[in-house]
Write an enzyme that holds these catalytic residues in place. Sequence first.
Site, PDB file in Angstrom:
ATOM      1  N   GLU A  40       0.796  -1.169   0.004  1.00 30.82           N
ATOM      2  CA  GLU A  40      -0.013   0.049  -0.081  1.00 30.82           C
ATOM      3  C   GLU A  40       0.823   1.255   0.129  1.00 30.82           C
ATOM      4  OE1 GLU A  40      -0.371  -2.566   2.145  1.00 30.82           O
ATOM      5  OE2 GLU A  40      -1.948  -3.443   1.624  1.00 30.82           O
ATOM      6  N   ARG A 113       8.603 -10.307  10.019  1.00 29.66           N
ATOM      7  CA  ARG A 113       7.648  -9.405  10.314  1.00 29.66           C
ATOM      8  C   ARG A 113       6.729  -9.708  11.416  1.00 29.66           C
ATOM      9  NH1 ARG A 113       4.194  -9.181   4.694  1.00 29.66           N
ATOM     10  NH2 ARG A 113       3.220  -7.409   5.619  1.00 29.66           N
ATOM     11  N   TYR A 175      -2.762 -12.506  -2.213  1.00 30.95           N
ATOM     12  CA  TYR A 175      -2.807 -13.669  -1.051  1.00 30.95           C
ATOM     13  C   TYR A 175      -1.400 -13.988  -0.661  1.00 30.95           C
ATOM     14  CZ  TYR A 175      -2.891 -18.407   1.168  1.00 30.95           C
ATOM     15  OH  TYR A 175      -2.833 -19.273   1.867  1.00 30.95           O
ATOM     16  N   ARG A 236      -1.177  -9.853 -17.051  1.00 28.59           N
ATOM     17  CA  ARG A 236      -0.641 -10.992 -17.394  1.00 28.59           C
ATOM     18  C   ARG A 236       0.931 -10.979 -17.766  1.00 28.59           C
ATOM     19  NH1 ARG A 236      -3.960 -13.663 -22.105  1.00 28.59           N
ATOM     20  NH2 ARG A 236      -2.716 -15.277 -21.643  1.00 28.59           N
ATOM     21  N   ASP A 276       2.148  -3.240  -7.679  1.00 28.31           N
ATOM     22  CA  ASP A 276       1.660  -1.964  -7.067  1.00 28.31           C
ATOM     23  C   ASP A 276       1.634  -0.733  -7.871  1.00 28.31           C
ATOM     24  OD1 ASP A 276       1.454  -3.467  -4.670  1.00 28.31           O
ATOM     25  OD2 ASP A 276       3.544  -3.376  -4.071  1.00 28.31           O
ATOM     26  N   ASP A 313      11.301  -1.064  -4.172  1.00 30.74           N
ATOM     27  CA  ASP A 313       9.645  -1.423  -4.337  1.00 30.74           C
ATOM     28  C   ASP A 313       9.163  -0.006  -4.942  1.00 30.74           C
ATOM     29  OD1 ASP A 313      10.270  -3.269  -2.491  1.00 30.74           O
ATOM     30  OD2 ASP A 313       8.466  -3.466  -1.970  1.00 30.74           O
TER      31      ASP A 313
END
Lengths: 336, 336, 336, 336, 336, 336
Positions: A40, A113, A175, A236, A276, A313
């Site tokens: 996020e 984590r 997931y 994809r 993201d 990232d």
Amino acid sequence: MATERRRIVTFGEAMIRLTPPGHERIERTRSLDVTSGGAELNVAVGLTCLGWPASWVSVLPESPLGRLVLRDARTAGVDVSTVVVTPDAFGRTGVYFLETAADPRPSAIQYDRADSAFSRVEPGMLDWPRLLDGAAGLHLSGITPAVSQRCREEAMTALRAANVARVPVFFDLNYRSKLWTEHEARACFVEMAPLVDVMFASRGGLATFFGITGGHAEVLATACERLGMAACALTRKKGKASRSMRLQAIGARADGSVVETGWRELEIVDRVGGGDAFAAGFIAGYLEEPADLTLALELGLAASALKHTTPGDFLCATRSEVEAAMVAGEGGALLR
Amino acid sequence: MATERRRIVTFGEAMIRLTPPGHERIERTRSLDVTSGGAELNVAVGLTCLGWPASWVSVLPESPLGRLVLRDARTAGVDVSTVVVTPDAFGRTGVYFLETAADPRPSAIQYDRADSAFSRVEPGMLDWPRLLDGAAGLHLSGITPAVSQRCREEAMTALRAANVARVPVFFDLNYRSKLWTEHEARACFVEMAPLVDVMFASRGGLATFFGITGGHAEVLATACERLGMAACALTRKKGKASRSMRLQAIGARADGSVVETGWRELEIVDRVGGGDAFAAGFIAGYLEEPADLTLALELGLAASALKHTTPGDFLCATRSEVEAAMVAGEGGALLR
Amino acid sequence: MATERRRIVTFGEAMIRLTPPGHERIERTRSLDVTSGGAELNVAVGLTCLGWPASWVSVLPESPLGRLVLRDARTAGVDVSTVVVTPDAFGRTGVYFLETAADPRPSAIQYDRADSAFSRVEPGMLDWPRLLDGAAGLHLSGITPAVSQRCREEAMTALRAANVARVPVFFDLNYRSKLWTEHEARACFVEMAPLVDVMFASRGGLATFFGITGGHAEVLATACERLGMAACALTRKKGKASRSMRLQAIGARADGSVVETGWRELEIVDRVGGGDAFAAGFIAGYLEEPADLTLALELGLAASALKHTTPGDFLCATRSEVEAAMVAGEGGALLR
Amino acid sequence: MATERRRIVTFGEAMIRLTPPGHERIERTRSLDVTSGGAELNVAVGLTCLGWPASWVSVLPESPLGRLVLRDARTAGVDVSTVVVTPDAFGRTGVYFLETAADPRPSAIQYDRADSAFSRVEPGMLDWPRLLDGAAGLHLSGITPAVSQRCREEAMTALRAANVARVPVFFDLNYRSKLWTEHEARACFVEMAPLVDVMFASRGGLATFFGITGGHAEVLATACERLGMAACALTRKKGKASRSMRLQAIGARADGSVVETGWRELEIVDRVGGGDAFAAGFIAGYLEEPADLTLALELGLAASALKHTTPGDFLCATRSEVEAAMVAGEGGALLR
Amino acid sequence: MATERRRIVTFGEAMIRLTPPGHERIERTRSLDVTSGGAELNVAVGLTCLGWPASWVSVLPESPLGRLVLRDARTAGVDVSTVVVTPDAFGRTGVYFLETAADPRPSAIQYDRADSAFSRVEPGMLDWPRLLDGAAGLHLSGITPAVSQRCREEAMTALRAANVARVPVFFDLNYRSKLWTEHEARACFVEMAPLVDVMFASRGGLATFFGITGGHAEVLATACERLGMAACALTRKKGKASRSMRLQAIGARADGSVVETGWRELEIVDRVGGGDAFAAGFIAGYLEEPADLTLALELGLAASALKHTTPGDFLCATRSEVEAAMVAGEGGALLR
Amino acid sequence: MATERRRIVTFGEAMIRLTPPGHERIERTRSLDVTSGGAELNVAVGLTCLGWPASWVSVLPESPLGRLVLRDARTAGVDVSTVVVTPDAFGRTGVYFLETAADPRPSAIQYDRADSAFSRVEPGMLDWPRLLDGAAGLHLSGITPAVSQRCREEAMTALRAANVARVPVFFDLNYRSKLWTEHEARACFVEMAPLVDVMFASRGGLATFFGITGGHAEVLATACERLGMAACALTRKKGKASRSMRLQAIGARADGSVVETGWRELEIVDRVGGGDAFAAGFIAGYLEEPADLTLALELGLAASALKHTTPGDFLCATRSEVEAAMVAGEGGALLR
């Protein structure tokens, strides 16, 4: 752009990412590159690159490691006034170790984590009505509810508050099998789906969690219909090399219309955060031109492609660079 | 694994490897990356990764450079109690400089290994009956006898001791033109061959040194027959790029049976030691399932493929990672 | 080679090049790699690699940054006694920042070269008759006259002096849109062309500046004829990836003859200076065998291919390495 | 030395140490240097340097991070066959972040060691009678019982087993306020003291935990007497600069005799592990010459001084280098 | 300066220097910094910094390592047309490994220089009358004759040729115990001394090799007288820290006059080459003002001090920077 | 703290700072460390560390280099909404190169800041009444008016606006001889002084620009009186080493009272920005306790001391770390 853009709120954990340089293995490395990341936060950074103000809602400890993540978010221009900073003893800063792939060796991520400050978020710590006031959207991924039971509850609170405030909800159906079981995830995702407006979901995810099967375009359209969403999108990938691949984006709307982009070739410097960046691009494009998914998909695809070309990232590109990449890849061109 | 594995003994020189980072040329570099390597040490390291205890027999000086190599061998879990440490004045630690290729520039190796402690090994320094006692195998390459006349004699002593002790001998028919002539090598290899049980040999090597010609499978089978060996194996490469290639393994047994693996695509981070990792995988698989070369070849191919994906001469992977790579390359997959 | 080679003179600006390591973006980097470069210095370095003495005529300030460039030129063996060193206050040392491409992100160059000492070259500062005395050739590119009005005038002075001294002039029709307009460039190039003996020019450049259109071979032949040049050459590229491409060289002579090399695959470590290495190889080959462009083109192509395989603007290879690359790419071969 | 030395057993946790290079702060660093360390592993490494075989008893997870620590211990020559490797899910690998001091900024250590595999050691996991069989000594520090209740119990088990096996116990009275309270530590240390033969303790520690006060020499002698120990030793430091200091060692024996070394100047590259190197030197000297503490103190002081001169927690010096440092500091001398 | 300065010739071997960064030990390092150095090359570089042209006479192989040294000499502006480049097989490029000191750990140098191309210099390879033609001086150190018997003979040839050509000879009485015995060195130095005009010698060296004893000033004066030299100089050091020290220079002339500089404090970044920078400064000053040693000593002291403040063997400073350092150390001043 | 702190506004240019690592010289470096800095930005960063919101008013181009500076300011938590971003063509981003000192080599700064976007600030670009609305203070240094005539005018505009808005003005009497003459500076400073409330000034500066002479305390008191200022402060340094020094702070108020801190020892990692950290600490302390300079001086001294212990221009410490450093330096203490 003509009108003032309202800020987009994202909610999730960010961690310190430690990467051995030069394809070295974790167990043998003598140095680690340090960046920050989290689904996020990555989306919030991407949105900022694209000219949309973004507020990241999260929890971080008052410690050097917590400050490191906070600084990185701030550097990228993300509004961090929405981050709750807890005493050092409240919880850790999550860390993850990343090995860079080379076929046939996969990229391996080692999460460390557990017991993070984020995982211990407490009811009332986050004032959602205020956080969402005037927001153009709320984004979170399937990782947020997976972090802990408290996080799952907080995520539901956020979604409900967004619905109440009529703030559109964007949700990435990620997931993470290391955080919970498919069974647990399904129960959560099924509870969340009715509150979601736009979902990012792979064909596998839709099948596993919602029993929706079929071709790529088909499952997106079905998902919109069955789950009552305004739009649904996916990317994809083709190719198993670690240094290049082909990418395509597909999206469907509630009216059953489907848009597919062409396949685009891209070179990979760092693949983490690619999804993201797509979400960020899609959200920006969707909010700018909701009637047609073309802009959303193309902006998402270009943002994702550019994200793959730099380390870390976070997307690091200006809006005009993303738009240039939408039109045509410059390849190895030398601009001078 | 069910039964205790007996240790495998390898015999050869290891050197300090100095590599300019980032494709820089030796003459222009301001920094050198330091690792250790040598065919037989590389094989010992590979065997250790695969769960086989390995003892490395060698000679190193009592000096910082000698200790550097010894430490690296120990780090990887290799038994180094079999290394003779000589006074600093006895001989040097060999060094080699390596430039990383980019087509059309080849990888260039500059050896600086003359007068090494290893090259000056003296008769009696190494107690072969004791060193080989209880061993599951002895491995050396064609480099060991090429290092010096003393090394050639010591290699013969080792092979004979292995034959006496009924320890199977694995031999890699490496030819280093900078160390001796084809004529010298042929005389040696012809003398050695009858003492060898399993040989790793290229088609070119079999032609040059034993006059065996034909297709890949054919020469392996012929070599087994003519040289009286239990098995013979090689790898084939396709592609001249420095960053990826295709690899296949072929093996033949004394009964004339031949096994070929499929071609597998792999990405190259560092190609040095790829053949040694194949040898390690083949030896492990061969000792575990001698009746069928499939495991030996597949394990060798997967170990070699993984070796190519990390820096340095040594394989750095667990047995389970190698087995995962046997089944299917994960490509650029992101395991999380 | 039998006869003493006479020196070749090149004239142009060189700058300090600052490159973020590892595909990092300029705005985010915490470190910059430092090299030197500039089209005409790059050519001088390439010539030196190929065994031709080269003198680089330029202007640099007496300052650490000026000395940095001067040292790099000297390191490569270029004669720098022809560089005028001006007081620090006379002008700056130019700098450029370079981002390494990954498709679809282009290599981006940020020039910071305004008000350089070179741009302020004054009439009489450079004694062209003396500088060109006994020279085998003079080389400059279209960048030199673009730097400033003074540079344009000095370039004309140099070309005229070369014509007077019967020193052949080699000219690379580079156009830098950040330095001047097409209109300005056209006026200059049209004025220069009659003084040029050999031109390096793309099809696009010949069309834009001289209105010469057609196929690659055709435009080269036409250019020789119309502009009264002894020879004209170009390279063609295929592929938009940043890590590999295909390259071909084509040349025409005044007699209308055209030579084309085959396409060669090459891997890219750093593409800047690739065209300059081609020019260096071509000039060397042309001066050695002027009657047939084959050597010039093949030497140029091999030099350019090797330049792409190492970091920095400069070719770093020996004559024998370039000649080996002419014959056959070794690809990822490991020479030992 | 004439006789075979028996191995010394140390028991404690080791962690991965992450250090920002160049005095950078954790929250701002983009890179971390990676080493391993932990008081008892450090002592084992120091003993190995000094020619004493050392076995390190610990618990580490089967994971890249666990292997990293295990490899580092092995590199240094420590016997790690005594380390229990647990499944990845059993517990983490501890991590600590270290900032290098510059006056007035202290070195700051951020521990991230909660829930480590070591902290979860289970009764029976470690077979102390076997582990201590034939050992020359057992060493642990006050950190081991502080890690967790289980560790405290395991430490007591180890001490009792050593007493039964008549293996002398060395104990470093380290107190870590981040792991437990003074009250908890006192209860534990008071319980342990009767089982200890030789203690390393600061004047502050003896006062806090045993109520022993007085001058440095006095408290050591009193501690031996009251706690029934054979010997007790400490080091004193002078100077608050981060780059140099003065160090002195003092020891007392049960007979009341006290030995003090001179003060020695030393330069600091890395101060972590300095006390552990002293303990290693002292233990080695004490076992070699138990009747007089001079060797123990001088060896400890020299080992500690040398530890300060290299990066990381571990001593890296040969016995002969330590002995040379005992005689006389070479200072900035250039040995060639 | 008013008059053209004639070049100074130095004769000796240079090697590649490999240094672990950050006080790391050789046996543990994963990276080595690469520079070049050698007493006589260092002096040539120092002279060039001070505005005196310098030619370095040496032998290097045609190889990447040989080219590395040659490039470094050229970078610094030294004339290398006087270096004989031999085929790669003729001999190696010498290498040395250097550990940076921290008290009480000394700087340790590991030479790996046996069988270098330089050590195999052959009679007639170097044309001394031509090399010395028009030279202002010849400099070599006691290392040159120590390298090999051939080098000793060549050194004598050079000295005799200088005497014939009336070129003043500067000689640094360096003794390297790893290369020869005191007995061998004495025989050589006694043979050489009558051919020397100016000697750099420590008090210890004068005692050992010439039996001259007494105070610092006294031995210098005595050496001039007994050995028939025009001048003799040395530097004294105070302090054993590796990061700072005090330095003083003393010189005597044939007329018995002695000059001493004050003591100057300096900070040490890299101490190798400090003596060579002193020699370079002294030679420059002596040739500019032979009647009074003050300039020679002060220039030598300032050059040596500045050399200590930068990495590598070479002085890197302009004449004006050295002159500024003569007047007054700026200490940690910030010039802006 | 009890009350909300109002923001402090600083006005000045910031540049990209390029520093060769490891005491290397600019002309020889192959790498540059990249940070940002500028007196007034440094003060803003320091204020933010101390818990005071700070807005930095400046001008930067829309370019990668401009964004780099903007990102660094944002990272540190400074409000950059007050920075005007101009088109790339409007002006450059200033750059400066910094060499790290080692006695007797001074730190050398090479500015390359001509024609920066900041230097071209245009009237009306900055809306001072709005920028200063509600501000607790305005800070700028003598560098701002020195950058260009436009900057001088803009600085006067800012000061006048602050006076009108009754916002206290803090001014650091920095003089940069490379930007203007003493004569020019004096005219400007004399014009500015009546508008200033608190001045940071060295004894030399007060003498040069205002003719105020005497002891340290005396000149501060006189300056307050003659120039009509509320307070005046300075720091004194002792020691010329580059790695440590002693520092003292002195301040005077309009009522003639003078406060002096003790001398404190500190170690230097990077001295640039030390004065700015003092200013930040002083301003914070002065605004919190205006009636007594003790807090201002001690906070300034501690902030400056901590700034010296980390790399880069910016203070990087929390308020509690600064307060801890006020009480007592921890020296090389190890906090764990």
